[in-house]
Design a protein around this motif. Structure first.
Motif: not given
Length: 318
Positions: A1-12, A21-29, A46-52
């Protein structure tokens, strides 16, 4: 979900489900270690629980990314070995790593040594010409030996040669029974299923075989689906916000974010499906996608979009 599940999406999405459990978009290490870690990792409490969700193949770099992420307070750190995107293949991460299970195991060990958060892996059932019985078992067993805390398995192969990333989401056939067999064999290791799951009825059926279900595009394009999750799967029968309350909360959020430099359309783009199935939904989407891009657009755009739904009469009963 790159470019999709960013922090604004997760807040919604957190407005709609308190427990998933919400997931971030994939982030390159590498972007975390060598770039602007704050930009990539910050999120609202407020996003918790959230996985990176991380992408990468260098154990030392992934370990350092975990150490940096530790201070941000993520609940889980996930290594994505399932994304078939061209840009991740060129960086030697994503689904191509399923051909190198020992390297992925080294990554998992390094990550586990760097954090006390659960370290999990997301994968496919195989890639290209791999045999999905032998190769998936070998991959999973190698992850278990490395100490992985859970597996998320997309029930399709990824064809890295011959199919585009978009085609890889639909053309390779789904093989849910293969994931069920893996989950049963790995028990009690938590094993979750992903891929082509579009309804909560389907999710409930999968939960008869698996420890969890991951929803991706279905939840993104039809976010109100998440409003039913807590009552159905977590036993939380508290009322969830209706559309008007969600729009009001997102307007407050957008106002605060705009003061920090965020663009309104960066928030509004995640909200286009909120009115799906309701009279006025088409005008709602048009206002949210077009008006939110106008110069100086503010949260009043959300009020206009909501009005398009609320003032559109229901079709007459036959």
């Amino acid at each position: 979900m790159m470019d999709w599940t960013d922090r604004h999406c997760r807040f919604l999405h957190r407005l709609l489900t308190r427990h998933s459990l919400l997931f971030t978009e994939m982030v390159n290490s590498g972007a975390i270690v060598h770039g602007d870690a704050e930009r990539h990792l910050r999120f609202d409490d407020v996003e918790h629980p959230v996985a990176l969700q991380l992408g990468g193949s260098d154990p030392a770099e992934l370990a350092e990314a975990c150490r940096i992420a530790e201070s941000f307070g993520y609940d889980e750190i996930n290594l994505n070995v399932g994304c078939p995107s061209d840009r991740v293949q060129s960086g030697r991460f994503g689904a191509c790593l399923m051909a190198e299970p020992e390297l992925v195991a080294d990554c998992v060990r390094a990550m586990r040594d760097a954090t006390d958060r659960p370290v999990t892996v997301k994968c496919r059932i195989g890639i290209d010409d791999q045999d999905t019985e032998e190769s998936l078992d070998r991959f999973a067993d190698t992850m278990v030996s490395a100490g992985v805390d859970a597996l998320y398995v997309h029930a399709r192969k990824a064809w890295l040669k011959g199919l585009s990333p978009k085609e890889n989401r639909t053309i390779p056939p789904l093989d849910y029974p293969r994931v069920y067999r893996l989950g049963a064999r790995l028990a009690p290791l938590p094993t979750m299923i992903n891929g082509g799951i579009e309804t909560l009825e389907a999710a409930a059926e999968h939960l008869g075989h698996m420890d969890g279900v991951m929803l991706g595009r279905a939840a993104y394009h039809n976010p109100m689906l998440l409003a039913e999750v807590d009552a159905r799967f977590f036993g939380d029968t508290r009322a969830v916000p209706d559309l008007a309350a969600i729009m009001a909360a997102m307007a407050d959020y957008a106002e605060a974010q705009q003061r920090q430099g965020a663009r309104l359309n960066a928030i509004a783009r995640h909200m286009l499906g909120l009115a799906n199935g309701r009279p006025g939904a088409r005008q709602f989407r048009q206002i949210m996608s077009v008006d939110a891009c106008r110069p100086n657009a503010g949260p009043e755009v959300f009020a206009r979009a909501l009005d398009a739904v609320e003032r559109t009469p229901l079709p007459a009963a036959v």
